[in-house]
Each structure stands twice: as structure tokens, then as C-alpha cells.
Design a protein around this motif. Structure first.
Motif, PDB file in Angstrom:
ATOM      1  N   ARG A  59       0.910  -1.115  -0.007  1.00 18.75           N
ATOM      2  CA  ARG A  59      -0.006   0.027  -0.042  1.00 18.75           C
ATOM      3  C   ARG A  59       0.834   1.292  -0.147  1.00 18.75           C
ATOM      4  N   ALA A  60       0.737   2.157  -1.060  1.00 18.11           N
ATOM      5  CA  ALA A  60       1.487   3.280  -1.041  1.00 18.11           C
ATOM      6  C   ALA A  60       0.899   4.357  -0.316  1.00 18.11           C
ATOM      7  N   GLY A  61       1.650   5.096   0.433  1.00 17.82           N
ATOM      8  CA  GLY A  61       0.924   6.150   1.289  1.00 17.82           C
ATOM      9  C   GLY A  61       0.238   5.810   2.391  1.00 17.82           C
ATOM     10  N   GLU A  62       0.297   4.640   2.742  1.00 15.64           N
ATOM     11  CA  GLU A  62      -0.460   3.976   3.983  1.00 15.64           C
ATOM     12  C   GLU A  62       0.334   3.226   5.072  1.00 15.64           C
ATOM     13  N   GLY A  63       0.155   3.376   6.141  1.00 19.90           N
ATOM     14  CA  GLY A  63       1.251   2.817   7.322  1.00 19.90           C
ATOM     15  C   GLY A  63       0.941   1.570   7.416  1.00 19.90           C
ATOM     16  N   TYR A  64       1.958   0.790   8.090  1.00 15.47           N
ATOM     17  CA  TYR A  64       1.914  -0.693   8.309  1.00 15.47           C
ATOM     18  C   TYR A  64       0.800  -1.233   9.097  1.00 15.47           C
ATOM     19  N   ARG A  65       0.350  -0.397  10.038  1.00 18.72           N
ATOM     20  CA  ARG A  65      -0.660  -0.714  10.824  1.00 18.72           C
ATOM     21  C   ARG A  65      -2.091  -1.142  10.100  1.00 18.72           C
ATOM     22  N   VAL A 103      23.881  -7.266  -4.974  1.00 13.21           N
ATOM     23  CA  VAL A 103      22.702  -6.412  -4.857  1.00 13.21           C
ATOM     24  C   VAL A 103      22.053  -6.137  -6.021  1.00 13.21           C
ATOM     25  N   ASP A 104      20.836  -5.971  -5.916  1.00 12.92           N
ATOM     26  CA  ASP A 104      20.147  -5.530  -7.156  1.00 12.92           C
ATOM     27  C   ASP A 104      20.164  -3.897  -7.280  1.00 12.92           C
ATOM     28  N   GLU A 105      21.254  -3.592  -7.990  1.00 13.70           N
ATOM     29  CA  GLU A 105      21.511  -2.173  -8.135  1.00 13.70           C
ATOM     30  C   GLU A 105      20.334  -1.356  -8.895  1.00 13.70           C
ATOM     31  N   ASP A 106      19.402  -2.057  -9.734  1.00 18.28           N
ATOM     32  CA  ASP A 106      18.111  -1.396 -10.328  1.00 18.28           C
ATOM     33  C   ASP A 106      17.361  -1.041  -9.213  1.00 18.28           C
ATOM     34  N   PHE A 107      17.281  -2.029  -8.173  1.00 19.90           N
ATOM     35  CA  PHE A 107      16.192  -1.797  -7.149  1.00 19.90           C
ATOM     36  C   PHE A 107      16.603  -0.725  -6.118  1.00 19.90           C
ATOM     37  N   LEU A 108      17.936  -0.214  -6.230  1.00 25.39           N
ATOM     38  CA  LEU A 108      18.606   0.879  -5.433  1.00 25.39           C
ATOM     39  C   LEU A 108      18.435   2.041  -6.133  1.00 25.39           C
ATOM     40  N   ALA A 109      18.499   2.046  -7.341  1.00 25.08           N
ATOM     41  CA  ALA A 109      18.326   3.132  -8.452  1.00 25.08           C
ATOM     42  C   ALA A 109      16.848   3.648  -8.423  1.00 25.08           C
ATOM     43  N   ALA A 110      15.919   2.602  -8.144  1.00 24.13           N
ATOM     44  CA  ALA A 110      14.539   2.741  -8.064  1.00 24.13           C
ATOM     45  C   ALA A 110      14.235   3.789  -6.755  1.00 24.13           C
ATOM     46  N   LEU A 111      15.082   3.188  -5.792  1.00 21.29           N
ATOM     47  CA  LEU A 111      14.883   3.839  -4.395  1.00 21.29           C
ATOM     48  C   LEU A 111      15.475   5.452  -4.501  1.00 21.29           C
ATOM     49  N   GLU A 112      16.661   5.528  -5.215  1.00 21.95           N
ATOM     50  CA  GLU A 112      17.119   6.945  -5.478  1.00 21.95           C
ATOM     51  C   GLU A 112      15.995   7.793  -6.252  1.00 21.95           C
ATOM     52  N   HIS A 113      15.357   7.220  -7.204  1.00 21.61           N
ATOM     53  CA  HIS A 113      14.309   7.758  -8.172  1.00 21.61           C
ATOM     54  C   HIS A 113      13.282   8.224  -7.008  1.00 21.61           C
ATOM     55  N   GLY A 114      12.809   7.365  -6.164  1.00 22.03           N
ATOM     56  CA  GLY A 114      11.880   7.944  -5.105  1.00 22.03           C
ATOM     57  C   GLY A 114      10.896   6.892  -4.934  1.00 22.03           C
ATOM     58  N   MET A 115      11.055   6.102  -4.045  1.00 24.23           N
ATOM     59  CA  MET A 115       9.732   5.085  -3.626  1.00 24.23           C
ATOM     60  C   MET A 115       8.893   5.872  -2.688  1.00 24.23           C
ATOM     61  N   PRO A 116       7.724   5.979  -2.915  1.00 28.59           N
ATOM     62  CA  PRO A 116       6.569   6.550  -2.134  1.00 28.59           C
ATOM     63  C   PRO A 116       6.724   5.764  -0.677  1.00 28.59           C
ATOM     64  N   ASP A 117       6.339   6.688   0.398  1.00 29.17           N
ATOM     65  CA  ASP A 117       6.077   5.996   1.768  1.00 29.17           C
ATOM     66  C   ASP A 117       5.128   4.764   1.560  1.00 29.17           C
ATOM     67  N   CYS A 118       5.338   3.704   2.180  1.00 31.64           N
ATOM     68  CA  CYS A 118       4.287   2.667   1.755  1.00 31.64           C
ATOM     69  C   CYS A 118       4.781   1.629   2.876  1.00 31.64           C
ATOM     70  N   SER A 119       3.762   0.627   2.831  1.00 30.81           N
ATOM     71  CA  SER A 119       3.848  -0.335   3.711  1.00 30.81           C
ATOM     72  C   SER A 119       3.607  -1.934   2.964  1.00 30.81           C
ATOM     73  N   GLY A 120       4.519  -3.028   3.427  1.00 30.71           N
ATOM     74  CA  GLY A 120       4.190  -4.090   2.490  1.00 30.71           C
ATOM     75  C   GLY A 120       4.268  -5.586   3.382  1.00 30.71           C
ATOM     76  N   ILE A 121       3.723  -6.447   2.979  1.00 26.47           N
ATOM     77  CA  ILE A 121       3.581  -7.553   3.790  1.00 26.47           C
ATOM     78  C   ILE A 121       3.656  -8.920   2.795  1.00 26.47           C
TER      79      ILE A 121
END
Length: 356
Positions: A127-133, A308-326
Motif C-alpha cells: 500500500r503506497a501512502g499508507e502505514g503498516y498498521r 545487490v540489485d542495483e536497479d532496485f537501489l536506483a529505483a529507491l534513488e528515483h523515489g519510492m513513496p512511503d508505503c507498507s508491505g507484507i
């Protein structure tokens, strides 16, 4: 030449399959309930590749490796079957998807027991933009929908039972240590990635859990959880165990109220772990440092490290929204909904054992 006789009938033997077939029928009903739940909540179902540059960075998980061959001679690249679809799904969050879920096969080598299988079904959602609770509410509604679809009013497993329709218990890890082991965990936690194990070892020894030579802080925590705490979780009602120490949550944000703890919870029913959730870490520099520390530990313990998945870290650099996951073990949920005692009872075709 005739084949030697098998020590046990194969899964496809009609008599064996007939015993398993009712559990598989429940699997189909639970699968339908899962998709109805996520469709109703506005999630997009996604499908990402099992072959990845990195299988995941959890130090204690073993992965399956293979070589991807290109169309030209000598063109090869080492890839892995994922232990979780997490990295690929988080890239879709960066791409702009706000709510996604996936039911996929995940692969973990060296795991086989009544509740573990080397290839299993994982249900993962974000869920992007929603907390883990918010994910606690998701779990409650989803598990109840699955139980209703299966016609199961209570779960029973390994001598325990619980009512998923009753109010669930929320329990913090520090409170669980105090309640079941008499240990003040936070007095032994300094908030670093590798806390000094001596204070916790002394507290555990005083509680009747002797330390082992070379124990790390996390080793002692796992032993206390396994011996004193997990056997009680999910008895009577499902239990959400939350507020894990930050050093045990490499992909999680720290809690704003106490930076020694992480935005992480696990779900238990009848002593069985069902799900693991995070308020997701979005800082690429911190994430890279945690990956490096985890792979240093993996190399020290097991003599290997994953890339390390450098493409994943590049995605974080681009800007991953605050999110929660399970991530939720779908096969285990089906076990509870069908009354199965072994994970192979809810798999259409199990992976052949090593001794076959």
C-alpha cells in the motif's frame, strides 16, 4: 530394467491423491476469496519474474541459482529464483502503482518440514501512502474471508486452536519477552545494527535459556522467541507480534517513537507464523548499508553472498513513496482453513525430495 519399488506411494497415486483432494478443494475456495478481497479493496494483481539479479538479502535464506543464456555464444549471466517478489514489486510502486498484490511461487533451498517447502506460494501486497498498521486490518479481513470461504469457524493446528473471528491480540516483542521469558529486552538493546550480546545473554541465562558460544544478539533473541514465546502465539485468537528490534528488520523504517524498534509485525495463528509486514524503508543509502551488513554476515556464517540489485537501489534513488508491505504464506493459510497437518497436503504437486 524395471524401476525399484518406491518406499511410499507417489503423490499422483489415486489413493494418495484422494486423501489430499479435500484440502485442495479448500485451496481453490481460499484462492477465490483472496482475489475477491483484493479486487474489492482496489488492488491491481501483478505478475513479476521469478528470475532476478538478487534473490533477496536475508542472511539465513538459501537460494537457487541458474545461468541465463543469451542468443550469442558465451553470453551468460548468473540469476536467482527469488525468495520473495519484493524488489520487483517495489519497483512497480516507484512506477506509480498505488496498491498491488501478487500470489506467486517463491523458492528457498534447504527448507522442508511440515510447514516448509522449497517451492511454495507467497501472497505479497503493498500500500503506497499508507502505514503498516493498516496491514493488520488487511490481515484480519483477509483471514476471516478465507475461513468463511472454507467453512471453517475455528483453526486448529499442532494441538492448538484459535478463533479468527474473535478480536485479535496485539502484542509487542518487548512485552512478549517480559510476559513469557521475564526478560527486559529494551534494557539489552542499544539500537545499533549489531548490539552487544552480553547483557541479553546474561538475562536469558537467568531465565533458564543458556547462551551458546559465539552467540550474536539476534541469535539469542531467536532462541527466546522459539523456546518461550512462539509456542504461545495465536492460542485462542490470532496474535500480531509487533515492534521488532530495528536490527532484525533490514527493510523496515524505525519507529518514530523509539528508533531502537522497527515498523514490523508478524502474524501468528495456532503457533504458526503466517505473515511478516513492514513499514518499508525508502532511504537508498541506509538500505545499501543494511544490505552490505547482511551480506557480510552471510559470508561470515555461510561462506557466500548474494549480489545487490542495483536497479532496485536506483529505483529507491528515483523515489519510492512511503508505503507498507507484507508477505503471507498462502499454503499455511490453506492448511489452517482445511485442517491439513502437512504443507504437502495442500500442494497440487510437491517438489520431489532429495532422496528420490
Amino acid at each position: 530394467m524395471p524401476h525399484p519399488p518406491l518406499s511410499r506411494p507417489p503423490f499422483w497415486h489415486p489413493d494418495v491423491f484422494a486423501r489430499r483432494r479435500p484440502h485442495l478443494a479448500v485451496r481453490g475456495r481460499v484462492l477465490g476469496a483472496v482475489r475477491r478481497f483484493f479486487d474489492g479493496a482496489g488492488f491491481a494483481e501483478v505478475d513479476t519474474p521469478a528470475l532476478q539479479v538478487s534473490p533477496g538479502m536475508e542472511p539465513h535464506l538459501n537460494a537457487f541459482a541458474t545461468d541465463l543464456a543469451g542468443p550469442y555464444p558465451g553470453e551468460r549471466r548468473r540469476l536467482y529464483l527469488h525468495t520473495s517478489p519484493e524488489f520487483a514489486m517495489k519497483k512497480l510502486l516507484v512506477a506509480g502503482e498505488p496498491r498491488i498484490y501478487q500470489l506467486t511461487h517463491a523458492f528457498r533451498n534447504g527448507e522442508r518440514s511440515a510447514t516448509h517447502h522449497p517451492e511454495f506460494s507467497m501472497l505479497e501486497w503493498y500500500r503506497a501512502g499508507e502505514g503498516y498498521r493498516q496491514l493488520i486490518d488487511d490481515c484480519r479481513d483477509l483471514v476471516r474471508a478465507a475461513a468463511s470461504a472454507a467453512g471453517m469457524a475455528r483453526f486448529a493446528f499442532n494441538g492448538m486452536d484459535c478463533d479468527p473471528f474473535a478480536p485479535w491480540r496485539i502484542l509487542t516483542v518487548p512485552d512478549a519477552f517480559h510476559e513469557y521469558a521475564g526478560i527486559d529486552l529494551m534494557a539489552c538493546c542499544d539500537g545499533t545494527h549489531e548490539p552487544d550480546p552480553a547483557p541479553l545473554a546474561a538475562a536469558a541465562a537467568a531465565a533458564g535459556i543458556p547462551p551458546h558460544t559465539g552467540d550474536r544478539w539476534e541469535d539469542i533473541v531467536f532462541r527466546v522467541l522459539f523456546e518461550r514465546i512462539e509456542p504461545h502465539l495465536g492460542q485462542g485468537v490470532p496474535c500480531v507480534l509487533t515492534d521488532y528490534p530495528l536490527c532484525m528488520a533490514a527493510l523496515s523504517r524505525p519507529k518514530p517513537e523509539d528508533g531502537r524498534l522497527a515498523e514490523r509485525f508478524e502474524l501468528y495463528a495456532c503457533g504458526l507464523e503466517l505473515a511478516n509486514a513492514f513499514g518499508e524503508l525508502t532511504d537508498p543509502a541506509v538500505q545499501r548499508a543494511r544490505f552490505a551488513a547482511d551480506m557480510d554476515l552471510k559470508e561470515r556464517l555461510y561462506g557466500e553472498r548474494f549480489p545487490v540489485d542495483e536497479d532496485f537501489l536506483a529505483a529507491l534513488e528515483h523515489g519510492m513513496p512511503d508505503c507498507s508491505g507484507i508477505a503471507l504464506g498462502f499454503d499455511r493459510l490453506v492448511m489452517l482453513c482445511s485442517g491439513a497437518a502437512d504443507i504437502t497436503d495442500v500442494l497440487w504437486a510437491p517438489v520431489a525430495p532429495v532422496s528420490a
